[in-house]
Design a protein around this motif. Structure first.
Motif, short mmCIF file in Angstrom:
data_model
loop_
_atom_site.label_atom_id
_atom_site.label_comp_id
_atom_site.label_asym_id
_atom_site.label_seq_id
_atom_site.Cartn_x
_atom_site.Cartn_y
_atom_site.Cartn_z
N ILE B 16 13.13 -35.44 11.19
CA ILE B 16 13.16 -36.72 10.48
C ILE B 16 11.82 -36.99 9.79
O ILE B 16 11.78 -37.26 8.60
N GLY B 37 16.95 -45.21 5.87
CA GLY B 37 17.01 -43.84 6.38
C GLY B 37 15.78 -43.01 6.06
O GLY B 37 15.77 -41.79 6.29
N LYS B 40 11.39 -44.98 8.77
CA LYS B 40 10.46 -46.06 9.15
C LYS B 40 10.60 -46.40 10.64
O LYS B 40 9.60 -46.45 11.37
N SER B 41 11.84 -46.62 11.07
CA SER B 41 12.03 -46.92 12.49
C SER B 41 11.67 -45.72 13.35
O SER B 41 11.14 -45.87 14.46
N THR B 42 11.96 -44.53 12.86
CA THR B 42 11.59 -43.33 13.60
C THR B 42 10.08 -43.31 13.82
O THR B 42 9.60 -42.99 14.91
N HIS B 203 11.54 -54.58 3.95
CA HIS B 203 12.22 -54.24 2.70
C HIS B 203 11.88 -55.25 1.60
O HIS B 203 12.25 -55.07 0.46
N1 LIG Z 1 19.34 -40.44 17.30
C1 LIG Z 1 19.43 -39.92 16.08
N2 LIG Z 1 20.12 -38.78 15.89
C2 LIG Z 1 20.24 -38.24 14.65
N3 LIG Z 1 19.70 -38.78 13.58
C3 LIG Z 1 19.00 -39.91 13.71
C4 LIG Z 1 18.82 -40.54 14.96
N4 LIG Z 1 18.07 -41.63 14.78
C5 LIG Z 1 17.80 -41.69 13.48
N5 LIG Z 1 18.36 -40.66 12.81
C6 LIG Z 1 18.30 -40.40 11.38
O1 LIG Z 1 16.96 -40.41 10.99
C7 LIG Z 1 16.83 -40.95 9.69
C8 LIG Z 1 15.76 -42.02 9.69
O2 LIG Z 1 16.22 -43.14 10.41
P1 LIG Z 1 15.33 -44.44 10.58
O3 LIG Z 1 16.03 -45.34 11.50
O4 LIG Z 1 13.95 -44.04 10.96
O5 LIG Z 1 15.33 -45.04 9.12
P2 LIG Z 1 14.67 -46.37 8.55
O6 LIG Z 1 13.70 -45.95 7.53
O7 LIG Z 1 14.15 -47.20 9.65
O8 LIG Z 1 15.92 -47.05 7.86
P3 LIG Z 1 16.35 -48.62 7.69
O9 LIG Z 1 15.62 -49.13 6.49
O10 LIG Z 1 17.81 -48.55 7.42
O11 LIG Z 1 16.00 -49.32 8.95
C9 LIG Z 1 18.21 -41.44 9.29
O12 LIG Z 1 18.78 -40.45 8.44
C10 LIG Z 1 18.95 -41.51 10.59
O13 LIG Z 1 20.32 -41.28 10.42
#
Ligand SMILES: Nc1ncnc2c1ncn2[C@@H]1O[C@H](COP(=O)(O)OP(=O)(O)OP(=O)(O)O)[C@@H](O)[C@H]1O
Ligand SMILES: [Mg+2]
Lengths: 425, 249
Positions: B16, B37, B40-42, B203
């Motif tokens: 990711i 996606g 960011k949360s990751t 956002h």
């Molecule tokens: N447990 C998991 N298993 C597989 N893929 C995951 C998992 N958690 C997150 N992902 C994938 O990792 C990517 C990043 O997710 P993340 O939640 O970090 O995005 P984000 O930037 O926070 O998005 P948003 O603005 O929607 O909150 C996404 O494609 C998501 O589907």
């Protein structure tokens, strides 16, 4: 502590004893001994004992791991203290509650309790009930007269701290007359090499019994207990059962709702670590119209512990307007822990409300992370979540004092087992 | 304060984060924006130390110390706080009990004295009042029956009580009405200090009118692809990610 015990060795202790019992008691014992001789110790080939192979557990030699736990305390109650299965009158105050030792009743040729002992919700083909009746010597009998309230709880304390050769078989009879109210607290601590304990409760019209069982056996403890109940019209049986398991630990609640508007509520909690075994079995019979039962059992199992819940609801053909609810939830903290649940509904009436649900799951990993991300260490976070898991059960206990007791019992377990629980395998 | 260097993270075997680098000096507020996606949360979960977020390459240093081997509770005690994008409901745990456990656990881990019940109640009453959180809410199970906005305010309450050195706010503004957003921003601004940093994931450029960032980074495809000052947020709002990131590529 536990030596090997077999059907043969149990029958041997049952023959040729002279206990000074009255003829009626001897006849009851003889009959029960013959029943037990025919049935033998139950093993898992019997459906009712599928998750609890007693014959096998008793054939094993077991050693205590860790220090031997003692009973939960219950200050301010009328007490009957049993040390290794023997009633210690000098330490007890049960006579103040009007209770009598079983020995005295069994020796009395004209006891008013004849017909009650062994007569509450009798069971066919129940080997352990027969065994208990065949070998019962020690125990307590309490009658609460009509319209009276027993001021303090009656506390039966069963402490098993020394080796007892063979088995010990105890019997309790509680009779609440019309409109009477009482609280019965049983605490079990230590490791019986093999104990059976049968508690018979007969609740007359409009009476109310609160029954609390707190079981804290050692890892080598082997105990099979039964509560037999007959609940009369508008009478109420309310129970909280807590068990920490043992080498073999089983409790059966065999209750018959025998009068209209009778009610039974049971909250069960089991918490087991290591290689412990813990079985909760219930058979609730709705024998007449308009009776209510509610039971929920929650279990937390870690290490390689095995838990079982078998809950049977029977509704007699003319028991219209029955309301029976049953719920079980097991939380597995380790991949090697096992939980079995078996709901059984035998319904022969049409106008019946019957709900049951069973879940077996793991701890919510997201919740655990949330707590840890706030700085709460893993073991403490687990404790918080396990306590939360039981909180709904605990909240059901209406009496403040008893709720406090039960909550403390859960917290005690959590603080003394935190390290075992956190090492998720 | 925080130095992330060439961070690669995989979740359940899926890559990711792919070479994320970011430095947040003490006292600064950095905003992270990026499409859904993007990771960011990751990033925020990885910083907080969540199981299953495997760092396969790169480093995370906080106050000079390697964070990767530390469990979440130790990172928290060292001063990392994550306000969750989706705060959890935990039935059976009262909000008050939870807050007290958290404050005292951190004090213990740091070797400080725990607060007694009276001190704690006083502290929590004052802090909750500022965020418009009622005593009745504090008695309820954690986040159970809270509205979306109440959950977010509850996150800010936790931040205010725990006084972290680095607060990561993962979309704390989503789902808030204007008044609540102002309350949250006030809560954050009140904590701003020379020895405290913020990583604000959002956002919306609107939040950044209230919490004015020193830098803005755009996260896309698991990396920071563009950084700038707060005008970057305005540019994004006008043109969208494709146009802005496209210019970089
Ligand atoms: N447990 C998991 N298993 C597989 N893929 C995951 C998992 N958690 C997150 N992902 C994938 O990792 C990517 C990043 O997710 P993340 O939640 O970090 O995005 P984000 O930037 O926070 O998005 P948003 O603005 O929607 O909150 C996404 O494609 C998501 O589907
Ligand atoms: Mg996100």
């Amino acid at each position: 502590m536990g030596d090997a015990i077999s059907t043969g060795s149990l029958l041997e202790t049952a023959t040729g004893r002279n206990t000074g019992a009255a003829d009626w008691a001897e006849a009851l014992r003889d009959r029960s001994r013959a029943e037990f001789a025919a049935l033998g110790l139950p093993n898992r080939r019997l459906e009712a004992w599928r998750y609890s192979d007693l014959a096998r557990a008793l054939s094993e030699t077991v050693r205590e791991t860790g220090s031997l736990p003692t009973c939960h305390d219950m200050p301010g109650a009328y007490s009957a203290i049993f040390e290794n299965g023997i009633l210690d009158e000098t330490q007890s105050s049960f006579r103040e509650a009007g209770a009598l030792p079983l020995r005295q009743i069994l020796a009395d040729p004209a006891s008013p309790f004849v017909g009650h002992i062994g007569g509450v919700n009798p069971q066919d083909d129940h080997p352990l009930l027969s065994l208990n009746t065949a070998l019962m010597e020690e125990g307590i009998v309490l009658r609460v007269p009509a319209g009276t309230t027993l001021e303090q709880p009656l506390h039966l304390r069963f402490d098993w701290q020394a080796d007892t050769i063979g088995g010990r078989h105890l019997r309790v009879l509680i009779l609440l007359e019309e409109g009477a109210k009482a609280t019965l607290v049983e605490t079990h601590g230590g490791s019986p090499s093999f104990a059976t304990i049968v508690t018979e409760v007969r609740l007359a019209k409009n009476s109310e019994l609160t029954h609390v069982r707190l079981e804290r056996l050692g890892s080598s403890g082997r105990q099979s207990a039964m509560t037999l109940g007959e609940i009369g019209a508008s009478a109420r049986y309310r129970a909280f059962y807590l068990s920490e398991g043992g080498h073999f630990s089983r409790h059966e609640a065999l209750l018959k709702l025998a009068g209209e508007e009778a009610q039974a509520d049971i909250e069960g909690a089991s918490l087991a670590t290591g290689t412990r075994h813990c079985d909760n079995t219930t058979i609730i019979t709705h024998a007449v119209p308009h009776t209510t039962s509610q039971q929920s059992f929650r279990g937390v199992l870690s290490g390689r512990a095995r838990g079982a819940y078998q809950g049977c609801i029977r509704v007699a053909p003319d028991a219209q307007g029955t309301d029976a609810r049953q719920m079980s939830r097991a939380l597995l903290l380790s991949h090697r822990a096992e939980a079995a649940t078996k709901p059984e509904l035998e319904i022969f009436a049409d106008d019946v409300k019957c709900a049951h649900g069973a879940t077996i799951g793991e701890l919510d990993a997201d919740a655990l992370f949330f707590l840890r991300a706030r700085g709460i260490p893993e073991a403490e976070a687990l404790s918080i979540l396990i306590e939360a898991f039981f909180s709904e059960s605990l909240a059901m206990i209406e009496n403040d004092h008893l709720r406090g007791l039960a909550t403390d019992a859960v917290q005690d377990w959590l603080s003394s087992h935190a390290s075992e629980v956190s090492s998720v395998e | 304060m925080l130095e992330i260097n060439d961070l690669h993270v995989s979740v359940h075997g899926k890559d990711i984060l792919k070479g994320l680098s970011l430095t947040v000096p003490p006292g600064e507020v950095h905003a992270i924006m990026g499409p859904n996606g993007a990771g960011k949360s990751t990033t925020s979960y990885t910083l907080a130390g969540r199981d299953g977020y495997d760092v396969t390459q790169g480093s995370i240093r906080f106050k000079g110390e390697d964070m990767v081997p530390l469990p979440p509770e130790e990172r928290a005690a060292k001063g990392i706080f994550l306000a969750f994008q989706y705060p959890l409901e935990i039935p059976g745990v009262s909000t008050l009990t939870f807050l007290k456990s958290a404050v005292n656990a951190q004090a213990r881990l740091r070797g400080e004295k725990e607060l007694d019940a009276v001190q704690f109640l006083k502290l929590i009453r004052e802090t909750a009042k500022g965020l418009n959180i009622s005593e009745e809410m504090l008695k309820r199970s954690l986040n159970v029956g809270f509205s979306g906005g109440e959950k977010k305010r509850n996150e800010v309450l936790q931040m205010a009580l725990l006084k972290p050195s680095l607060a990561i706010l993962d979309e704390t503004d989503s789902g808030l009405d204007i008044d609540a957003m102002k309350l949250v921003a006030e809560g954050v601004n009140a904590l701003r200090a020379p020895d405290r940093s913020f990583l604000v994931i959002t956002h919306y450029q609107r939040l950044l009118d209230y919490i004015v960032p020193d830098h803005i980074h755009i996260l896309a495809g698991g990396r920071i692809v563009k950084s700038g000052d707060k005008s970057l947020a305005l540019q994004l709002e006008e043109q969208g990610y494709d146009a802005v990131i496209g210019k970089v590529a």
